[in-house]
Structure formats: C-alpha cells, structure tokens
Write an enzyme that holds these catalytic residues in place. Structure first.
Site, short mmCIF file in Angstrom:
data_model
loop_
_atom_site.label_atom_id
_atom_site.label_comp_id
_atom_site.label_asym_id
_atom_site.label_seq_id
_atom_site.Cartn_x
_atom_site.Cartn_y
_atom_site.Cartn_z
N HIS A 55 2.64 3.71 -9.01
CA HIS A 55 2.50 2.29 -9.34
C HIS A 55 3.74 1.78 -10.08
O HIS A 55 4.21 0.67 -9.83
CB HIS A 55 1.24 2.06 -10.18
CG HIS A 55 -0.04 2.33 -9.42
ND1 HIS A 55 -0.25 1.87 -8.14
CD2 HIS A 55 -1.16 3.02 -9.75
CE1 HIS A 55 -1.44 2.27 -7.71
NE2 HIS A 55 -2.01 2.97 -8.66
N ARG A 94 -12.06 1.57 -8.53
CA ARG A 94 -11.21 2.75 -8.80
C ARG A 94 -11.57 3.33 -10.17
O ARG A 94 -12.18 2.65 -11.00
CB ARG A 94 -9.74 2.33 -8.77
CG ARG A 94 -9.31 2.00 -7.38
CD ARG A 94 -7.81 1.96 -7.24
NE ARG A 94 -7.49 1.75 -5.84
CZ ARG A 94 -6.30 1.93 -5.30
NH1 ARG A 94 -5.30 2.33 -6.01
NH2 ARG A 94 -6.11 1.72 -4.02
N ASP A 104 0.84 -1.21 0.00
CA ASP A 104 0.00 0.00 0.00
C ASP A 104 0.87 1.26 0.00
O ASP A 104 1.97 1.25 0.56
CB ASP A 104 -0.91 -0.03 1.24
CG ASP A 104 -2.13 0.86 1.07
OD1 ASP A 104 -2.33 1.41 -0.04
OD2 ASP A 104 -2.87 1.02 2.04
N GLY A 105 0.34 2.31 -0.61
CA GLY A 105 1.00 3.62 -0.51
C GLY A 105 1.59 4.15 -1.81
O GLY A 105 2.26 5.18 -1.79
N ASN A 106 1.33 3.48 -2.93
CA ASN A 106 1.88 3.97 -4.21
C ASN A 106 1.34 5.35 -4.55
O ASN A 106 2.08 6.23 -4.99
CB ASN A 106 1.50 3.02 -5.36
CG ASN A 106 2.14 1.67 -5.23
OD1 ASN A 106 3.06 1.49 -4.44
ND2 ASN A 106 1.67 0.70 -6.01
N LEU A 118 11.60 -20.01 -5.69
CA LEU A 118 10.62 -19.17 -4.99
C LEU A 118 9.28 -19.33 -5.69
O LEU A 118 9.21 -19.29 -6.93
CB LEU A 118 11.04 -17.69 -5.07
CG LEU A 118 10.01 -16.67 -4.54
CD1 LEU A 118 10.01 -16.66 -3.01
CD2 LEU A 118 10.31 -15.26 -5.04
N SER A 167 -7.17 -5.87 -5.63
CA SER A 167 -8.22 -6.53 -4.85
C SER A 167 -9.55 -6.54 -5.59
O SER A 167 -9.74 -5.78 -6.55
CB SER A 167 -8.39 -5.82 -3.51
OG SER A 167 -9.04 -4.59 -3.69
N SER A 168 -10.47 -7.37 -5.11
CA SER A 168 -11.84 -7.40 -5.67
C SER A 168 -12.43 -5.98 -5.65
O SER A 168 -13.18 -5.60 -6.54
CB SER A 168 -12.76 -8.27 -4.82
OG SER A 168 -12.19 -9.51 -4.54
#
Ligand code: FPP
Length: 251
Positions: free
Chosen positions: A36, A70, A19-21, A130, A64-65
């Site tokens: 972003h 947005r 979070d926080g872009n 990974l 997110s859903s």
C-alpha cells in the site's frame, strides 16, 4: 506541443481501480502494508503525469464499500495512510493546481480522516489544473441508492413526480455531480471486473485491463493504456459510419 489530433484522443477523465498492492508485497516477501505504501508512490506519479499530459479529471478507487470487510488492522492502516498522505501532499497538490474531491459514504470514516478530507476540498476548491477525485468508502450501488433516496424525498415533498424522473435527475444526484463521466477506465492487477466502482458513470467508458500490479504502474504502463484508448472508436450506440460522419463534422 500537442497537435489537434493528439488533443482530441487524450481522455479528459481517467478512472482507475488500483489493484495489486497486496500481491506486489507478497511477491517480495513483505507485509501487505508495504504494498500500500508503494501504491501511494504510484498515486503521486500518476497525478503528476496527468497534470503534465493535460488530463483534466483523475478518479482513483482508494477504498471500496466492501473493503471495510478486510482485517481491522489493514483497514486502520489504510485510513492512517490516507491521513498521512493528505497531510504530507496537500501543500504540493495545491501548489500544482489540483482540486481534490472525495466521493463515498463518509459516515463510517474516522472523524479525523473526514476532517482532513473536508479541509483538503475547501483549500483546493479553486484549483483548475486537475480534479483529483478519490473514492473512499465508495460503492457504485451505494451511490445509486443515495441518489434514489434524494429523488424519493423530493417526490414525498411534492416537488417531483415519478414520471418526471429522467437520466439527468439521476446523474445530478450522484456523488459525481458536475464531474463528467470517465472516458477511460483502467484496472490494474489482472482482474477483469468493475467491482462496484462507478456503475452509472461508466456506461460509455472505454475499459482497459492490465496485469501490471498497481505499484508497478509507471509512466510506460500508463502510456500503453493511453495509446490503446487512442485507437478505440467511441460510438455511443451509433453505427461506425454515423460515428465517422460526426467526427468529421467536429474536426
Ligand atoms: C488494492 O490492492 C488497493 C487498495 C484496496 C487500496 C488502494 C490504496 C492505495 C493505492 C494507497 C493510498 C491511496 C491514496 C489515494 C492516497 P489490494 O490490497 O487489493 O491488492 P491484492 O489484490 O494484491 O491483494
């Protein structure tokens, strides 16, 4: 080289709400998309760091859903950004042994992005350094709902009864099937919420919140989160004494 104790305190699975872009960009008088784009750089760095430290699974909440609400231009930009990042990074990820998995409701995702996701999963399926799980169009409530639907269909088909359902059945029908639950959850950007991320899977996860904005979340910030995790005592509902006895018996 890692000592035994260092190995045991490293989380095997880290899950992150990035979070926080938008705020990062605003602080610089730049449009949100700049934030972003900078966020993608943080993603690349954290993936590299997880590989070098030996974290085996990294789950990132990319969309997110609720993010569908947005502005249309931002949604399109984020979808384009996923597509571009996949196009430009897939070869490098594959070369570094990264296995890609996507979780979320794919039905609303543009077809060309869906195709790129499927190709990336197929191409990297045998990689073992990974597992990078990217949550796109994902919501924890959606995940539980679709698991319940699958189980309800099995009941309708007479393969299962309601009383037979246990926690394993639910976990096995979530989109994270075969991925162990996160050991450490990190949320950047100052909010102290889970925001409909991995609701079922976070049951015993250690939670870590930082004010650092995602584009500023560098190796130093990640190390601080890992150090904080290393100090936690995970009890899984037991007493401190029981937990210590269990740790000694496993040492
Ligand atoms: C939250 O910041 C961030 C997102 C909703 C998108 C996350 C996407 C990326 C980091 C880039 C692409 C990711 C991958 C995996 C290639 P925000 O917009 O909510 O920021 P704000 O809270 O400051 O407004």
């Amino acid at each position: 080289m890692n000592t035994q104790s260092e190995i045991s305190i490293l989380p095997a699975h880290v899950a992150i709400i990035m979070d926080g872009n938008g705020r990062w960009a605003k602080l610089r008088g730049e449009p949100r998309n700049k934030g972003h784009r900078q966020g993608v750089k943080s993603v690349k760095n954290i993936v590299k760091t997880c590989i070098s430290k030996g974290v085996s699974t990294l789950t990132l909440f990319a969309f997110s859903s609720e993010n569908w609400k947005r502005p249309r231009t931002e949604v399109s930009l984020l979808m384009e950004l996923f597509l571009t990042a996949l196009g430009s990074e897939l070869r490098e990820l594959d070369k570094n042994g990264v296995r890609l998995r996507f979780i979320g409701d794919r039905s609303d995702i543009p077809a060309k992005v869906q195709r790129a996701m499927e190709n990336a999963e197929i191409q990297t399926t045998d990689n073992q350094n990974l597992t990078l799980v990217i949550a796109v169009s994902y919501g924890g409530q959606w995940d539980i709902k679709q698991a319940v639907q699958q189980l309800a269909r099995r009941i309708e088909a007479g393969e299962l009864t309601a009383d037979e359902i246990n926690e394993r059945h639910i976990a096995d029908n979530l989109s994270t099937v075969e991925i162990p639950p996160p050991d450490l959850f990190i949320r950047t950007g100052g909010e102290r919420r889970i925001s409909n991320f991995l609701l079922w899977q976070l049951a015993y996860t250690e939670l870590y919140f930082t004010d650092t904005l995602w584009p500023d979340f560098d190796d130093q910030a990640f190390s601080e989160a890992l150090d904080d995790y290393a100090k936690r005592q995970r009890r899984y509902g037991m007493t401190p004494e029981q937990t210590q006895a269990k740790q000694v018996s496993h040492a």
